[in-house]
Design a protein around this motif. Structure first.
Motif, short mmCIF file in Angstrom:
data_model
loop_
_atom_site.label_atom_id
_atom_site.label_comp_id
_atom_site.label_asym_id
_atom_site.label_seq_id
_atom_site.Cartn_x
_atom_site.Cartn_y
_atom_site.Cartn_z
N ALA A 92 25.92 -12.69 103.08
CA ALA A 92 27.18 -13.33 102.70
C ALA A 92 28.35 -12.89 103.59
O ALA A 92 28.18 -12.74 104.80
CB ALA A 92 27.47 -13.07 101.23
N GLN A 93 29.51 -12.65 102.98
CA GLN A 93 30.70 -12.31 103.78
C GLN A 93 30.59 -10.96 104.48
O GLN A 93 31.39 -10.67 105.38
CB GLN A 93 31.95 -12.28 102.88
N PHE A 94 29.62 -10.14 104.09
CA PHE A 94 29.55 -8.78 104.62
C PHE A 94 28.61 -8.65 105.82
O PHE A 94 28.36 -7.54 106.29
CB PHE A 94 29.11 -7.83 103.51
N ARG A 95 28.10 -9.76 106.31
CA ARG A 95 27.09 -9.71 107.37
C ARG A 95 27.57 -8.90 108.58
O ARG A 95 26.89 -7.98 109.04
CB ARG A 95 26.75 -11.13 107.80
N HIS A 96 28.72 -9.23 109.11
CA HIS A 96 29.14 -8.64 110.38
C HIS A 96 29.65 -7.22 110.20
O HIS A 96 29.36 -6.35 111.03
CB HIS A 96 30.20 -9.53 111.03
N VAL A 97 30.41 -6.98 109.14
CA VAL A 97 30.92 -5.62 108.95
C VAL A 97 29.79 -4.66 108.60
O VAL A 97 29.76 -3.51 109.06
CB VAL A 97 32.05 -5.60 107.89
N ALA A 98 28.78 -5.12 107.84
CA ALA A 98 27.62 -4.27 107.53
C ALA A 98 26.81 -4.00 108.79
O ALA A 98 26.31 -2.89 109.00
CB ALA A 98 26.75 -4.94 106.47
N THR A 99 26.70 -5.00 109.66
CA THR A 99 25.97 -4.82 110.92
C THR A 99 26.63 -3.75 111.78
O THR A 99 25.96 -2.87 112.34
CB THR A 99 25.91 -6.15 111.70
N LEU A 100 27.95 -3.81 111.87
CA LEU A 100 28.68 -2.83 112.69
C LEU A 100 28.57 -1.43 112.11
O LEU A 100 28.34 -0.46 112.84
CB LEU A 100 30.14 -3.26 112.81
N LEU A 101 28.70 -1.32 110.80
CA LEU A 101 28.58 0.00 110.16
C LEU A 101 27.16 0.54 110.30
O LEU A 101 26.95 1.74 110.46
CB LEU A 101 28.98 -0.09 108.69
N GLY A 102 26.16 -0.35 110.22
CA GLY A 102 24.77 0.08 110.33
C GLY A 102 24.41 0.61 111.69
O GLY A 102 23.43 1.36 111.84
N LYS A 103 25.18 0.24 112.72
CA LYS A 103 24.90 0.72 114.07
C LYS A 103 25.29 2.18 114.28
O LYS A 103 24.83 2.81 115.23
CB LYS A 103 25.64 -0.16 115.10
N ASP A 104 26.15 2.68 113.42
CA ASP A 104 26.63 4.06 113.55
C ASP A 104 25.69 4.99 112.81
O ASP A 104 25.58 4.92 111.58
CB ASP A 104 28.05 4.17 112.98
N PRO A 105 24.99 5.89 113.50
CA PRO A 105 24.04 6.79 112.83
C PRO A 105 24.69 7.75 111.85
O PRO A 105 24.01 8.36 111.03
CB PRO A 105 23.37 7.53 113.99
N ASN A 106 26.02 7.88 111.92
CA ASN A 106 26.73 8.75 110.98
C ASN A 106 26.94 8.07 109.62
O ASN A 106 27.39 8.74 108.68
CB ASN A 106 28.09 9.15 111.55
N ASN A 107 26.64 6.79 109.55
CA ASN A 107 26.80 6.06 108.29
C ASN A 107 25.47 5.88 107.59
O ASN A 107 24.43 5.74 108.24
CB ASN A 107 27.41 4.68 108.54
N GLU A 108 25.52 5.88 106.27
CA GLU A 108 24.37 5.49 105.45
C GLU A 108 24.79 4.25 104.68
O GLU A 108 25.67 4.32 103.83
CB GLU A 108 23.95 6.61 104.51
N VAL A 109 24.16 3.13 105.03
CA VAL A 109 24.60 1.84 104.49
C VAL A 109 23.51 1.26 103.60
O VAL A 109 22.36 1.10 104.03
CB VAL A 109 24.92 0.85 105.63
N VAL A 110 23.88 0.95 102.36
CA VAL A 110 22.97 0.32 101.40
C VAL A 110 23.59 -1.00 100.97
O VAL A 110 24.80 -1.07 100.71
CB VAL A 110 22.72 1.23 100.18
N PHE A 111 22.78 -2.04 100.90
CA PHE A 111 23.25 -3.36 100.46
C PHE A 111 22.43 -3.77 99.24
O PHE A 111 21.22 -3.96 99.34
CB PHE A 111 23.07 -4.38 101.58
#
Length: 433
Positions: A12-31
């Motif tokens: 949905a609306q979070f596709r691009h911002v989640a993709t960018l955050l997921g590229k940073d190994p310092n982040n842990e991203v759950v959807f």
């Protein structure tokens, strides 16, 4: 940073911002999502599914079925939150779409996490979409139902630490007392993908319009009054009478996404084609298209029609402008926020099929004059709606909210302003007012 995204339909609306955050190994991203969309897999982003135990019961009062469904979604998400906590995952910030329900109990599940909500729409019986068409008067029952539909959104407005709304028009629909914690920040467009192709020729599976010079396009999730589909079809009678070589390509499903359906399961497509006599050999309903084919349609467009009630603005209008489309848009609030008539697009009376046809003539008869408008449409998106500008702001806002020391609105606003200024200066662009 640990971040938890919430939306029933991934991504949905979070596709691009989640993709960018997921590229940073310092982040842990759950959807967390309800629907497993196998088409989308985002590297660095872990998907988890929540389940809804049932739908709102038929005997539930119809005013509160939307709220009951929201509560059921919230319960399903709460159970997933408990599982995440048991695994040791506690987010710094939760970012979810308000209204569906998954956000409702996140402050109970994660009391020490910051909650951001994407506030897309607040419902009104008077003054926006619901009473826009005088041919569809509202009953008292309609007004009461619309008022109660805001219940889960009001809970989120109260509970959240910060909110985002994609346009100033959409933010203006929310109660003024909550405006101080809502930032206007559009999702943005990938301008490297949605770009002009001067040599575009439209060839789709089972459709070859490579030899056609006049192509009018219309794009929507569905075919419905909210997006001006009936008025558009009526305008085609004028277009076909005047322009025997003009072809029309309509992208979208034969369904209603917003507003009322017709009785007896009749679709608006069938209804309008019975009502308006047209040469269907020059009108091409191509259904919903994958991005690659949809891009080909708008790149080859001679004139692109975008009509909407005063409601949520579609991504497709800005994507079309990004490709250099000549957009003929309805003179309604969400469109007027972006299109300036005669400068980066053309505006028409939503309810005037003849005026829509007249402006199509204007576009097709004056290609040289329209070339400048096309360029300015593209420039508008590059300067104000490009991912290059908006994604850094989006990430900065999420980080500011996650950092509780920066949560007061003045600090977030000043941080966003600095970020925007720095990025604009780096690109050599003048600051927008």
């Amino acid at each position: 940073m640990r971040i938890l995204f919430l939306h029933p339909n991934f991504p949905a609306q979070f596709r691009h911002v989640a993709t960018l955050l997921g590229k940073d190994p310092n982040n842990e991203v759950v959807f967390a999502t309800k629907i497993e969309n196998a088409e989308w897999q985002i590297p660095g982003v872990r998907k988890v599914l929540f389940k809804v135990s049932r739908e709102a019961r038929a005997e539930t009062h119809h005013y509160v079925r939307f709220l009951e469904n929201g509560v059921l979604h919230g319960q399903g998400m709460f159970r997933v939150a408990e599982q995440l906590k048991a695994e040791g995952f506690v987010p710094d910030v939760i970012y979810g779409h308000s209204g569906w329900g998954p956000t409702l109990f996140m402050k109970d599940a994660f009391p020490n996490s910051q909650l951001m909500c994407y506030f897309e729409w607040f419902y009104h019986a008077i003054g926006s979409d619901a009473d826009f068409d005088p041919a569809e008067p509202l009953s008292v029952d309609d007004m009461a139902r619309i008022r109660i539909k805001n219940a889960p959104i009001l809970i989120d407005l109260y509970s959240c630490d910060w909110g985002i709304s994609p346009t100033h028009w959409q933010k203006s629909q929310f109660p003024e007392e909550f405006h101080s914690k809502i930032t206007v920040l559009h999702d943005g467009v990938d301008t490297d993908y949605f770009k002009p192709n001067p040599d575009a020729k439209l060839i789709l599976p089972n459709l070859d319009l490579s030899g056609v010079d006049e192509i009018v396009t219309y794009v929507g999730r569905g075919m419905e009054p909210y997006r001006g589909f009936p008025e558009f079809i009526e305008s085609l009678a004028y277009v076909q009478e005047r322009r025997p070589n003009c072809h029309v390509v309509i992208v979208g499903s034969d369904r209603v996404c917003y507003g009322r359906s017709l009785p007896n399961n009749e679709t608006y497509k069938d209804h309008m084609l019975k009502k308006v006599p047209l040469d269907l050999s020059r009108i091409h309903f191509v259904g919903s298209l994958p991005y690659g084919l949809y891009l080909k349609v708008i790149q080859a467009s001679s004139a692109h029609i975008y009509l909407t009630r005063p409601f949520v603005l579609s991504w497709s209008m800005i994507e079309a402008m990004s490709t250099g489309c000549l957009v003929i848009g309805s003179d309604t609030p969400p469109v007027r926020e972006i299109i300036r008539d005669g400068e980066n697009g053309l505006l028409v009376d939503f309810f005037s099929p003849k005026q829509i046809a007249d402006r199509i003539d204007e576009v097709l008869d004056h290609p040289t004059r329209m070339a400048e408008i096309r360029q300015k449409a593209r420039q508008t998106v590059l300067e104000q709606y490009s991912h290059d500008i908006l994604l850094p702001r989006h990430i900065q806002l999420i980080e500011d909210v996650a950092n509780r020391g920066l949560s007061p609105q003045q600090n977030i606003a000043s941080s966003l302003e600095r970020q925007t200024q720095d990025f604009a200066l780096a690109q050599g662009w003048e600051q927008q007012p």
